[in-house]
Scaffold this active site. Sequence first.
Site, short mmCIF file in Angstrom:
data_model
loop_
_atom_site.label_atom_id
_atom_site.label_comp_id
_atom_site.label_asym_id
_atom_site.label_seq_id
_atom_site.Cartn_x
_atom_site.Cartn_y
_atom_site.Cartn_z
N TYR A 96 0.88 -1.18 -0.07
CA TYR A 96 0.09 -0.07 -0.16
C TYR A 96 0.92 1.28 -0.09
O TYR A 96 1.90 1.05 0.93
CB TYR A 96 -0.79 -0.02 1.09
N CYS A 99 1.38 2.80 3.50
CA CYS A 99 1.51 2.01 4.71
C CYS A 99 3.00 2.10 5.19
O CYS A 99 3.98 1.84 4.66
CB CYS A 99 1.43 0.54 4.18
N PHE A 101 4.85 0.04 7.10
CA PHE A 101 5.77 -0.84 7.06
C PHE A 101 6.40 -1.01 5.41
O PHE A 101 7.23 -1.45 5.34
CB PHE A 101 4.98 -2.21 7.70
N CYS A 102 5.50 -0.65 4.43
CA CYS A 102 5.98 -0.76 3.39
C CYS A 102 6.86 0.29 2.87
O CYS A 102 7.80 0.04 2.26
CB CYS A 102 4.65 -0.49 2.40
#
Length: 333
Positions: A96, A99, A101-102
């Site tokens: 995403y 996001c 974490f991304c």
Amino acid sequence: MARRTFASEAGGAATQQAAAAGLRPRRKRKLWPLIFPTLGIPTIALCFYAPDEKTKEMLQIPEVKPPVAHSVVEKDAAAATTTTMPDIEGVALYQYEVCPFCCKVKAFLDLYGIPYRTVEVDPLRKTEIKWSSDYKKVPIVTIDGKQQLNDSSAIIDELAERYATPKCMSPRTKGMFGKPQSFFDEEQKWRSWVDKWLVHVITINIYRTLGESYQAFEYITTSGNFPFHTREIARHTGAIFMYGLSGRIKKKHSIDAEPREALYACGKEWKDALDGQAFHGGDAGPDLADASVFGVLRAIRDMDAHGDLMNAVPEVKAWFDRMDALCVPRRVN
């Protein structure tokens, strides 16, 4: 039958009396305007909120991972190989766009100079990762369409072992003539701090007010892979829902301070961790802790919370600018 006739006649008589008195007859209440608030808001809410284990067990609903900053810390890290994954040459990141974490993984790839392709996942249907039989979260990385890596921290660990440390980073050599174990322990401490604390503090800040919540969802829905017919619904209902939910997130993660105070405290903690050096990895260059903190903060760089943090802690802004200059985007699509 007689009762129904009588009631109808009584109703007609009442209408006639109201008309004679110059009063408007009372209309029947329509229920259709309540359908969207009743069904639409809970539907969108499930797309953006990951319930805790107790709630999921009580409601018997599957785990749903949201695509924005309020994502819970990733669990069930694993690496797996499948035969049905798309045949994409090199490194492919299923993500995403906003996001955190991304964004951690992207910061690492940019810093290491590793070219990569991104595949934006539809947060509602997740069509793009249906081939992943056992793992339905993001980020996911595939290598040459043959190997699958899951969980942002596990992905970074694996790729850091595979690829040579770039010259712009602090050397990662271990042993007698390399870095002491304390260097890597300290690095891991701050990487865990990012996942278990900083992400949640950022979450309650981008949804702190209704205006900031709308700002966040404007960014999320514009950057993300939302189907056209759900984009506007997500922008409005998601913003309202997350604004209302921010207090619960704050309580769940035991964040006692006011959101901005907690954010500024995080900034000061990171400033202290830098200890007057250019990077956490030292003046020689950044380490993986630098990459993790930078990736999460870069995810919200266009939001008010980011600007307020940079103004409140100038040392963090100076560090962020140095990291930004090193993390040249390596995305090839």
